[in-house]
Design a protein around this motif. Sequence first.
Motif, PDB file in Angstrom:
ATOM      1  N   UNK A  85       0.855  -1.182   0.000  1.00 24.90           N
ATOM      2  CA  UNK A  85       0.000   0.000   0.000  1.00 24.90           C
ATOM      3  C   UNK A  85       0.886   1.225   0.000  1.00 24.90           C
ATOM      4  N   UNK A  86       0.928   1.923  -1.104  1.00 29.48           N
ATOM      5  CA  UNK A  86       1.754   3.127  -1.180  1.00 29.48           C
ATOM      6  C   UNK A  86       0.971   4.321  -0.675  1.00 29.48           C
ATOM      7  N   UNK A  87       1.704   5.252  -0.070  1.00 29.14           N
ATOM      8  CA  UNK A  87       1.044   6.478   0.340  1.00 29.14           C
ATOM      9  C   UNK A  87       0.815   7.334  -0.901  1.00 29.14           C
ATOM     10  N   UNK A  88      -0.159   8.198  -0.819  1.00 31.37           N
ATOM     11  CA  UNK A  88      -0.442   9.046  -1.968  1.00 31.37           C
ATOM     12  C   UNK A  88       0.396  10.321  -1.906  1.00 31.37           C
ATOM     13  N   UNK A  89       0.298  11.140  -2.950  1.00 38.87           N
ATOM     14  CA  UNK A  89       1.119  12.347  -3.043  1.00 38.87           C
ATOM     15  C   UNK A  89       0.875  13.268  -1.863  1.00 38.87           C
ATOM     16  N   UNK A  90      -0.381  13.422  -1.472  1.00 38.54           N
ATOM     17  CA  UNK A  90      -0.696  14.323  -0.364  1.00 38.54           C
ATOM     18  C   UNK A  90      -0.059  13.843   0.930  1.00 38.54           C
ATOM     19  N   UNK A  91      -0.001  12.534   1.137  1.00 40.43           N
ATOM     20  CA  UNK A  91       0.640  12.009   2.334  1.00 40.43           C
ATOM     21  C   UNK A  91       2.137  12.252   2.291  1.00 40.43           C
ATOM     22  N   UNK A  92       2.743  12.153   1.114  1.00 43.19           N
ATOM     23  CA  UNK A  92       4.169  12.425   0.974  1.00 43.19           C
ATOM     24  C   UNK A  92       4.456  13.890   1.270  1.00 43.19           C
ATOM     25  N   UNK A  93       3.610  14.769   0.785  1.00 44.08           N
ATOM     26  CA  UNK A  93       3.754  16.201   1.058  1.00 44.08           C
ATOM     27  C   UNK A  93       3.573  16.466   2.551  1.00 44.08           C
ATOM     28  N   UNK A  94       2.618  15.780   3.157  1.00 36.46           N
ATOM     29  CA  UNK A  94       2.379  15.923   4.595  1.00 36.46           C
ATOM     30  C   UNK A  94       3.603  15.449   5.381  1.00 36.46           C
ATOM     31  N   UNK A  95       4.209  14.352   4.950  1.00 43.77           N
ATOM     32  CA  UNK A  95       5.430  13.857   5.591  1.00 43.77           C
ATOM     33  C   UNK A  95       6.507  14.932   5.574  1.00 43.77           C
ATOM     34  N   UNK A  96       6.742  15.542   4.435  1.00 46.73           N
ATOM     35  CA  UNK A  96       7.769  16.584   4.327  1.00 46.73           C
ATOM     36  C   UNK A  96       7.464  17.743   5.273  1.00 46.73           C
ATOM     37  N   UNK A  97       6.215  18.198   5.250  1.00 45.40           N
ATOM     38  CA  UNK A  97       5.845  19.343   6.080  1.00 45.40           C
ATOM     39  C   UNK A  97       6.016  19.045   7.568  1.00 45.40           C
ATOM     40  N   UNK A  98       5.680  17.804   7.991  1.00 47.19           N
ATOM     41  CA  UNK A  98       5.815  17.439   9.387  1.00 47.19           C
ATOM     42  C   UNK A  98       7.273  17.315   9.787  1.00 47.19           C
ATOM     43  N   UNK A  99       8.102  16.782   8.909  1.00 54.41           N
ATOM     44  CA  UNK A  99       9.506  16.555   9.236  1.00 54.41           C
ATOM     45  C   UNK A  99      10.357  17.813   9.101  1.00 54.41           C
ATOM     46  N   UNK A 100      10.110  18.599   8.070  1.00 54.20           N
ATOM     47  CA  UNK A 100      10.995  19.718   7.742  1.00 54.20           C
ATOM     48  C   UNK A 100      10.311  21.082   7.756  1.00 54.20           C
ATOM     49  N   UNK A 101       9.022  21.119   7.910  1.00 49.16           N
ATOM     50  CA  UNK A 101       8.302  22.392   7.890  1.00 49.16           C
ATOM     51  C   UNK A 101       8.055  22.851   6.475  1.00 49.16           C
ATOM     52  N   UNK A 102       7.246  23.877   6.334  1.00 50.78           N
ATOM     53  CA  UNK A 102       6.902  24.367   4.988  1.00 50.78           C
ATOM     54  C   UNK A 102       7.981  25.241   4.446  1.00 50.78           C
TER      55      UNK A 102
END
Length: 73
Positions: free
Chosen positions: A56-73
């Motif tokens: 089950x791959x995460x979708x693009x929005x989840x990948x973007x959410x991962x970046x924002x949570x880890x590194x901020x906007x």
Amino acid sequence: MEQKQTAVEWLIEKQLDAGIGIPKEWREQAKEMERQQIVKAAQDNFYVGQDLAKGYKIDWNSAEQYYNEEYGK
């Protein structure tokens, strides 16, 4: 959760501390390129769900959410 610093952000910080000027446009472009690479890696390699064997791959929005949570906007 404490946000992480990307390699590009670290390098920019070190260069600015050393008095090495980098045009703001270049800094922002480098950060955006690295953000895209991190999001792409998340899209390609992170899996969620109960059955990881099915991939089950995460979708693009989840990948973007991962970046924002880890590194901020």
